[in-house]
Design a protein around this motif. Structure first.
Motif, PDB file in Angstrom:
ATOM      1  N   ALA A 182       0.841  -1.192   0.000  1.00 57.30           N
ATOM      2  CA  ALA A 182       0.000   0.000   0.000  1.00 57.30           C
ATOM      3  C   ALA A 182       0.876   1.241   0.000  1.00 57.30           C
ATOM      4  O   ALA A 182       2.021   1.210   0.486  1.00 57.30           O
ATOM      5  N   ARG A 183       0.335   2.309  -0.552  1.00 57.21           N
ATOM      6  CA  ARG A 183       1.017   3.601  -0.464  1.00 57.21           C
ATOM      7  C   ARG A 183      -0.026   4.703  -0.411  1.00 57.21           C
ATOM      8  O   ARG A 183      -1.190   4.518  -0.788  1.00 57.21           O
ATOM      9  N   THR A 184       0.414   5.871   0.060  1.00 55.21           N
ATOM     10  CA  THR A 184      -0.460   7.032   0.196  1.00 55.21           C
ATOM     11  C   THR A 184      -0.190   8.003  -0.940  1.00 55.21           C
ATOM     12  O   THR A 184       0.973   8.274  -1.275  1.00 55.21           O
ATOM     13  N   VAL A 185      -1.259   8.519  -1.522  1.00 57.45           N
ATOM     14  CA  VAL A 185      -1.153   9.489  -2.618  1.00 57.45           C
ATOM     15  C   VAL A 185      -1.902  10.758  -2.230  1.00 57.45           C
ATOM     16  O   VAL A 185      -3.013  10.700  -1.699  1.00 57.45           O
ATOM     17  N   ASP A 186      -1.255  11.903  -2.500  1.00 55.04           N
ATOM     18  CA  ASP A 186      -1.901  13.211  -2.305  1.00 55.04           C
ATOM     19  C   ASP A 186      -2.572  13.584  -3.624  1.00 55.04           C
ATOM     20  O   ASP A 186      -1.884  13.894  -4.611  1.00 55.04           O
ATOM     21  N   PRO A 187      -3.897  13.540  -3.702  1.00 53.78           N
ATOM     22  CA  PRO A 187      -4.550  13.806  -4.995  1.00 53.78           C
ATOM     23  C   PRO A 187      -4.413  15.251  -5.458  1.00 53.78           C
ATOM     24  O   PRO A 187      -4.693  15.556  -6.613  1.00 53.78           O
ATOM     25  N   SER A 188      -3.974  16.157  -4.556  1.00 49.01           N
ATOM     26  CA  SER A 188      -3.859  17.565  -4.967  1.00 49.01           C
ATOM     27  C   SER A 188      -2.646  17.810  -5.851  1.00 49.01           C
ATOM     28  O   SER A 188      -2.612  18.773  -6.608  1.00 49.01           O
ATOM     29  N   ASN A 189      -1.628  16.937  -5.747  1.00 51.04           N
ATOM     30  CA  ASN A 189      -0.421  17.168  -6.547  1.00 51.04           C
ATOM     31  C   ASN A 189       0.215  15.880  -7.063  1.00 51.04           C
ATOM     32  O   ASN A 189       1.328  15.905  -7.581  1.00 51.04           O
ATOM     33  N   SER A 190      -0.487  14.761  -6.900  1.00 49.66           N
ATOM     34  CA  SER A 190      -0.021  13.453  -7.378  1.00 49.66           C
ATOM     35  C   SER A 190       1.205  12.939  -6.641  1.00 49.66           C
ATOM     36  O   SER A 190       1.805  11.939  -7.052  1.00 49.66           O
ATOM     37  N   ALA A 191       1.616  13.591  -5.553  1.00 47.25           N
ATOM     38  CA  ALA A 191       2.756  13.092  -4.787  1.00 47.25           C
ATOM     39  C   ALA A 191       2.373  11.779  -4.114  1.00 47.25           C
ATOM     40  O   ALA A 191       1.253  11.614  -3.627  1.00 47.25           O
ATOM     41  N   ALA A 192       3.309  10.837  -4.081  1.00 42.73           N
ATOM     42  CA  ALA A 192       3.045   9.515  -3.515  1.00 42.73           C
ATOM     43  C   ALA A 192       4.152   9.125  -2.553  1.00 42.73           C
ATOM     44  O   ALA A 192       5.319   9.486  -2.730  1.00 42.73           O
ATOM     45  N   SER A 193       3.786   8.404  -1.538  1.00 44.89           N
ATOM     46  CA  SER A 193       4.765   7.871  -0.597  1.00 44.89           C
ATOM     47  C   SER A 193       5.440   6.649  -1.207  1.00 44.89           C
ATOM     48  O   SER A 193       5.064   6.181  -2.292  1.00 44.89           O
ATOM     49  N   ASP A 194       6.433   6.122  -0.510  1.00 43.67           N
ATOM     50  CA  ASP A 194       6.972   4.820  -0.899  1.00 43.67           C
ATOM     51  C   ASP A 194       5.918   3.746  -0.646  1.00 43.67           C
ATOM     52  O   ASP A 194       4.955   3.940   0.103  1.00 43.67           O
ATOM     53  N   TRP A 195       6.133   2.597  -1.276  1.00 39.91           N
ATOM     54  CA  TRP A 195       5.268   1.451  -1.001  1.00 39.91           C
ATOM     55  C   TRP A 195       5.615   0.861   0.361  1.00 39.91           C
ATOM     56  O   TRP A 195       6.766   0.902   0.796  1.00 39.91           O
ATOM     57  N   SER A 196       4.625   0.340   1.023  1.00 40.51           N
ATOM     58  CA  SER A 196       4.852  -0.331   2.299  1.00 40.51           C
ATOM     59  C   SER A 196       5.593  -1.642   2.066  1.00 40.51           C
ATOM     60  O   SER A 196       5.753  -2.102   0.928  1.00 40.51           O
ATOM     61  N   ALA A 197       6.044  -2.259   3.146  1.00 43.07           N
ATOM     62  CA  ALA A 197       6.555  -3.621   3.042  1.00 43.07           C
ATOM     63  C   ALA A 197       5.435  -4.534   2.547  1.00 43.07           C
ATOM     64  O   ALA A 197       4.248  -4.252   2.748  1.00 43.07           O
ATOM     65  N   ALA A 198       5.794  -5.615   1.895  1.00 44.82           N
ATOM     66  CA  ALA A 198       4.797  -6.512   1.324  1.00 44.82           C
ATOM     67  C   ALA A 198       4.130  -7.355   2.406  1.00 44.82           C
ATOM     68  O   ALA A 198       4.759  -7.755   3.392  1.00 44.82           O
ATOM     69  N   CYS A 199       2.837  -7.595   2.221  1.00 41.84           N
ATOM     70  CA  CYS A 199       2.070  -8.525   3.043  1.00 41.84           C
ATOM     71  C   CYS A 199       1.786  -9.762   2.194  1.00 41.84           C
ATOM     72  O   CYS A 199       1.578  -9.661   0.973  1.00 41.84           O
ATOM     73  N   TYR A 200       1.714 -10.931   2.819  1.00 39.62           N
ATOM     74  CA  TYR A 200       1.559 -12.185   2.066  1.00 39.62           C
ATOM     75  C   TYR A 200       0.317 -12.934   2.546  1.00 39.62           C
ATOM     76  O   TYR A 200       0.091 -13.096   3.753  1.00 39.62           O
ATOM     77  N   ILE A 201      -0.478 -13.352   1.581  1.00 31.60           N
ATOM     78  CA  ILE A 201      -1.679 -14.131   1.877  1.00 31.60           C
ATOM     79  C   ILE A 201      -1.768 -15.301   0.905  1.00 31.60           C
ATOM     80  O   ILE A 201      -1.315 -15.211  -0.245  1.00 31.60           O
ATOM     81  N   THR A 202      -2.335 -16.408   1.372  1.00 28.97           N
ATOM     82  CA  THR A 202      -2.602 -17.562   0.527  1.00 28.97           C
ATOM     83  C   THR A 202      -4.101 -17.786   0.485  1.00 28.97           C
ATOM     84  O   THR A 202      -4.757 -17.838   1.531  1.00 28.97           O
ATOM     85  N   ALA A 203      -4.643 -17.880  -0.723  1.00 28.71           N
ATOM     86  CA  ALA A 203      -6.076 -18.112  -0.885  1.00 28.71           C
ATOM     87  C   ALA A 203      -6.378 -19.593  -0.701  1.00 28.71           C
ATOM     88  O   ALA A 203      -5.742 -20.444  -1.315  1.00 28.71           O
ATOM     89  N   ASP A 204      -7.343 -19.875   0.162  1.00 30.70           N
ATOM     90  CA  ASP A 204      -7.750 -21.266   0.404  1.00 30.70           C
ATOM     91  C   ASP A 204      -9.269 -21.333   0.349  1.00 30.70           C
ATOM     92  O   ASP A 204      -9.958 -20.906   1.273  1.00 30.70           O
ATOM     93  N   ASP A 205      -9.785 -21.882  -0.732  1.00 26.75           N
ATOM     94  CA  ASP A 205     -11.221 -22.053  -0.897  1.00 26.75           C
ATOM     95  C   ASP A 205     -11.603 -23.529  -0.982  1.00 26.75           C
ATOM     96  O   ASP A 205     -12.696 -23.868  -1.428  1.00 26.75           O
ATOM     97  N   THR A 206     -10.706 -24.393  -0.547  1.00 27.42           N
ATOM     98  CA  THR A 206     -10.974 -25.830  -0.545  1.00 27.42           C
ATOM     99  C   THR A 206     -11.459 -26.245   0.834  1.00 27.42           C
ATOM    100  O   THR A 206     -10.723 -26.126   1.817  1.00 27.42           O
ATOM    101  N   PHE A 207     -12.677 -26.709   0.917  1.00 29.59           N
ATOM    102  CA  PHE A 207     -13.264 -27.097   2.194  1.00 29.59           C
ATOM    103  C   PHE A 207     -12.738 -28.472   2.613  1.00 29.59           C
ATOM    104  O   PHE A 207     -12.435 -29.316   1.763  1.00 29.59           O
ATOM    105  N   PRO A 208     -12.636 -28.731   3.912  1.00 27.76           N
ATOM    106  CA  PRO A 208     -12.254 -30.074   4.365  1.00 27.76           C
ATOM    107  C   PRO A 208     -13.184 -31.126   3.760  1.00 27.76           C
ATOM    108  O   PRO A 208     -14.412 -30.951   3.773  1.00 27.76           O
ATOM    109  N   ASP A 209     -12.607 -32.201   3.227  1.00 24.39           N
ATOM    110  CA  ASP A 209     -13.418 -33.186   2.502  1.00 24.39           C
ATOM    111  C   ASP A 209     -13.939 -34.308   3.381  1.00 24.39           C
ATOM    112  O   ASP A 209     -14.604 -35.221   2.892  1.00 24.39           O
TER     113      ASP A 209
END
Length: 460
Positions: free
Chosen positions: A127-154
């Motif tokens: 994620a990063r923050t942008v100032d819409p008044s002048n298009s200035a942007a911050s650096d990107w944050s450190a990355a977050c990691y997620i794994t998608a799991d849509d498989t139900f226990p069988d």
């Protein structure tokens, strides 16, 4: 010269950054003088982001994932910011997507939703923050990691109880010990259970600055338990809820994986031998006078855990009466009862066990005996003046009056009783037909006794 895979990844991310920058709005007059800050307090699905690529947070991705962070700006006068998010599958960093939240308030969580994620894929997002008044942007944050799991226990969980075998009659009084197993499903995180087939749902409380505080889905031991390791089992000791038919109890159990995907439900039936307390009448007087009852616990219940009290429910009342027990588990109670009033009595043990209910009713017959020589019950007689004799079935000296009517629409009439609690009522029919005499007695204490009905006919 060939680029290394790591170099290729850096190039891919740079391309992704270019894609995201295309979302910036043009600069405008009156731009802020400060700079946007990197968003803080990053959450996904209301849980803190995982920054270790080797330990991603496992989430359901079938409806997308809510992501959020707190944007801010070095200029305290800024009140409107844009928070941008970019995400990509770790296995293919070139596939960068981007979403954003406009009109974000500085200092408060700004959220949006990543689109549906592919089952089994691990993603990174920033994620990063942008100032819409002048298009200035911050650096990107450190990355977050997620794994998608849509498989139900069988498989449903395995459920066993050593002291209350499934669908077998067992002595009640001790907590029911259950052993839950994953049934071969490797990513089971824990187990949910209930006595009515409904399961708890975990959520999050929103705190200051919109920061979410996700609840622990296994925090309440009445409804859930965490496995002793991923894919492991768990054990619980439960006391079934108190109700009037608890000689049969059903426990519903399901397992959940790391994404809280539930398995199918296992239905475990418990049969409990009769364990209601015994009710003995020590002294009894009819017509609302006090009755003294002795309450004795079931021997098996008392042996499992001492009975400390009794709950008595009276017919027509939802409020129970609580009676403490002696050390032996026995209790006595004196109550003034209405005629034919029913009591439901259960015992409560020190360990919280509630027994089945026993019932007792004052069976004293308080109806009136009605006789008539001129108009025998169930027959039609010639229309002549007649006499109806009213007499109580017990305790005649307690009767003060009788209230009667000769038809459903007639206004009831009350007449004082004689010294012996009886009454001879003279009556002359006004027309032929069938009559329905309804009568009840009232005691000297003002207690109305049970209605009696006398059906007869008058011929023309």
């Amino acid at each position: 010269m060939k680029a290394s895979p790591r170099a290729h990844a850096r190039v891919a991310l740079a391309a992704g950054a270019g894609l995201t920058l295309a979302l910036l709005v043009p600069g405008t007059a009156g731009a802020a003088t400060g700079t946007p800050n990197v968003p803080t307090d990053l959450y996904n699905a209301y849980r803190p982001c995982a920054t270790d690529p080797g330990a991603p947070l496992v989430l359901a991705g079938r409806t997308g994932v809510v992501v959020e962070g707190i944007p801010s700006h070095t200029d305290p006068e800024v009140s409107n910011l844009t928070e941008q998010f970019r995400y990509w599958p770790v296995a293919d960093p070139a596939q960068v997507g981007a979403v954003e939240r406009t009109w974000a308030q500085p200092g408060y969580e700004a959220s949006t939703r990543l689109p549906v994620l592919t089952d089994g894929q691990t993603y990174a997002w920033q994620a990063r923050t942008v100032d819409p008044s002048n298009s200035a942007a911050s650096d990107w944050s450190a990355a977050c990691y997620i794994t998608a799991d849509d498989t139900f226990p069988d498989q449903p969980p395995t459920v066993v109880s050593p002291n209350y075998p499934e669908d077998q009659a067992s002595q009640g009084g001790a907590p029911i010990h259950f052993e839950f197993g994953a049934n071969g499903v490797p990513d089971i995180l824990g187990y949910q259970f209930s006595w009515d087939g409904t399961f708890s749902v975990s959520g999050a409380e929103i705190g200051e600055h919109g920061i979410p505080h996700a609840s622990d889905p296994f925090a309440d031991p009445r409804y859930a338990v965490r496995a002793n390791g991923l894919g492991g089992g768990a054990s619980v000791d439960l006391i079934p809820p108190a109700n009037s038919a608890n000689w049969i109890q059903d426990l519903y159990v399901r397992s959940v994986d790391r994404a809280m995907n539930p398995s199918s439900t296992y239905h475990y039936r418990i049969r409990i031998k009769p364990d209601a307390p015994k009710i003995t009448v020590l002294s009894h007087a009819p017509y609302g006078k006090p009755v003294t009852l002795k309450l004795t616990p079931d021997a098996g219940v008392q042996a499992a855990s001492p009975v400390v009290g009794y709950s008595i429910r009276r017919s027509g009342s939802w409020e129970p009466i609580t009676v403490p027990a002696e050390a032996s588990g026995v209790a006595t109670v004196t109550l003034a009862l209405e005629p034919r009033e029913t009591l439901l009595v259960s015992s409560t043990s020190a360990n919280g066990w509630t027994s089945q209910r026993n019932w007792w009713r004052d069976e004293t017959d308080t109806t009136v005996t009605v006789t008539s020589a001129q108009y025998p019950a169930g027959t039609a007689s010639a229309g002549v003046p007649g006499t109806f004799h009213f007499a109580p079935k017990t305790e005649g000296s307690q009767i003060a009056s009788y209230t009667y009517s000769f038809g459903w629409g007639d206004q009831p009439t009350t007449v004082a009783a004689g010294k012996k609690g009886e009454l001879d009522l003279s009556w002359t029919p006004q027309h032929s037909g069938w009559y329905y005499l309804r009568v009840h007695a009232t005691t000297k204490d003002g207690l109305e006794l049970a209605d009696s009905y006398y059906f007869f006919g008058v011929s023309s």
